[in-house]
Design a protein around this motif. Sequence first.
Motif, short mmCIF file in Angstrom:
data_model
loop_
_atom_site.label_atom_id
_atom_site.label_comp_id
_atom_site.label_asym_id
_atom_site.label_seq_id
_atom_site.Cartn_x
_atom_site.Cartn_y
_atom_site.Cartn_z
N GLN A 323 -13.16 -55.39 3.99
CA GLN A 323 -14.60 -55.21 4.15
C GLN A 323 -15.28 -56.43 4.78
O GLN A 323 -16.40 -56.32 5.29
CB GLN A 323 -15.25 -54.92 2.79
N ASP A 326 -14.06 -58.72 10.74
CA ASP A 326 -14.56 -58.19 12.01
C ASP A 326 -13.44 -58.24 13.04
O ASP A 326 -12.73 -59.25 13.15
CB ASP A 326 -15.75 -59.00 12.52
N CYS A 350 -17.50 -53.57 9.34
CA CYS A 350 -18.58 -53.01 8.52
C CYS A 350 -19.95 -53.48 8.96
O CYS A 350 -20.97 -52.87 8.62
CB CYS A 350 -18.34 -53.37 7.04
N THR A 353 -22.34 -51.41 14.55
CA THR A 353 -23.24 -50.26 14.62
C THR A 353 -22.70 -49.27 15.64
O THR A 353 -21.80 -49.57 16.42
CB THR A 353 -24.66 -50.69 15.02
N LEU A 357 -18.97 -48.89 14.65
CA LEU A 357 -18.94 -48.66 13.20
C LEU A 357 -18.28 -47.32 12.87
O LEU A 357 -17.53 -47.22 11.89
CB LEU A 357 -20.37 -48.70 12.65
N ARG A 358 -18.53 -46.31 13.68
CA ARG A 358 -17.91 -45.01 13.45
C ARG A 358 -16.39 -45.08 13.58
O ARG A 358 -15.65 -44.48 12.78
CB ARG A 358 -18.48 -43.99 14.44
N HIS A 359 -15.91 -45.81 14.58
CA HIS A 359 -14.46 -45.96 14.76
C HIS A 359 -13.83 -46.68 13.56
O HIS A 359 -12.78 -46.28 13.05
CB HIS A 359 -14.19 -46.73 16.05
N TRP A 360 -14.47 -47.73 13.11
CA TRP A 360 -13.96 -48.50 11.97
C TRP A 360 -13.99 -47.64 10.69
O TRP A 360 -13.04 -47.67 9.90
CB TRP A 360 -14.81 -49.75 11.79
N SER A 361 -15.04 -46.86 10.50
CA SER A 361 -15.15 -46.01 9.32
C SER A 361 -14.10 -44.90 9.35
O SER A 361 -13.52 -44.56 8.30
CB SER A 361 -16.55 -45.39 9.24
N ASP A 362 -13.83 -44.35 10.54
CA ASP A 362 -12.80 -43.33 10.64
C ASP A 362 -11.42 -43.89 10.30
O ASP A 362 -10.59 -43.20 9.69
CB ASP A 362 -12.78 -42.75 12.06
N LEU A 364 -10.81 -46.36 8.17
CA LEU A 364 -10.73 -46.55 6.72
C LEU A 364 -10.65 -45.21 5.99
O LEU A 364 -10.03 -45.11 4.92
CB LEU A 364 -11.94 -47.34 6.23
N ALA A 365 -11.29 -44.18 6.54
CA ALA A 365 -11.27 -42.87 5.89
C ALA A 365 -9.97 -42.12 6.12
O ALA A 365 -9.70 -41.13 5.41
CB ALA A 365 -12.45 -42.04 6.39
#
Length: 400
Positions: A323, A326, A350, A353, A357-362, A364-365
């Motif tokens: 978390q 970068d 995290c 933007t 941010l969407r790529h990083w969140s995908d 992790l998910a």
Amino acid sequence: MANETAAGITSAPHGSANTTATPVATTAQPSFIESILNKIPLPRWALIAIVVAIGLVLILFLICIIKCCCCRKTRKKKEKVNLTTINGSSTTASLVQPDTEDIECGLEDEKRGQLQYSLEYDFRSQEMKVGVKQAANLKAMDSGGTSDPYVVVYLTSDMRKKFETKVYRKTLNPVFNDSFLFQIPQAEVAESTLVMQVYDFNRFSKHDIIGEMRLPLADIDLQHVIEQWHELTAASKIEQERLGEICFSLRYVPSTSKLTVVILEAKKLKRMDAHGLSDPYVKVQLILNKKKWKKKKTSVKKSTLSPYFNEAFGFDVPFNLIQNVDLVISVWDHDKVTKDDQIGKVFLGCRATGNQLRHWSDMLANPRRPVAQWHSLQPVEEVDKTVGLKTRFKMPLPKS
């Protein structure tokens, strides 16, 4: 005696007729109104109050009608004043506050002059010759009613390469007769726009832009030489230079604390070399708590603006630190003689933007599964400011 009685007899009924006729003559006219008022089961003061109220309502209604008519007249007067000021025959329109939309439309529609240019493309050498012929009826920018114009010419596909004409003093109809040569591959012509901006030269202050013309090359038939006039328009907002795009995939496995970054390819990179190409390579850097942590880089691809890498890099990142990490991807141009130049950057994490941010969140998910995505490169200064790296000062070693 008989006559007296007869006279009395005859006069009595005549007198009685007079006495009965008199009240009938005096009460015949008001009896009609009184009969109507007597039929209304209200006292006289209530009837008077109703009549007064109706009168007030009628008066207010008349006042409203008069006021509406006056407002319409004043609006027509204001419109006439605005129209006269556009023609330049009156200055009283400044007392009327116009809408902001009207102001913007007025500025855009303001006459700024015309520019004559020529355009010729050589398909063999893949060179474009742009001629700046002359300008006419330019907008006066100086207090004396003149301007000191010159023209800046460039292509949006390579904004580093800009040409300028000479400055012509105190004229609104300059004759330039200059020509400039651009090296542009045929495959990139359709995606580029020719921009000509006319400036007013100021010796002690910032140069003012008079107007510009933008010519999308996709709309031009380059099979023939073009020479024509073009109306100048208001300058658009400062456009961001296209630096290129890069595609890479991310994969994180929490059980092994392994972060894998695969640099796949890039396209439409900015030209950095004199011959219109670049020698790109990619640096992959991890930043932990705003401090440089780990970094790796790809091999150099020679003379290309669309390199293909397909190189993978693994980093050990504990789950409790993911978390705070970068990921910074930067594209560089290799140079044998001078220092390597950065083309552009993009950072994920995290704190990012948008698509980053969407790529990083995908990632992790979806653990253990690689997630690939294209990203537009951003200016180096913007990314560095956003990341906010903490500088490290090296303490000088004491001399023995």
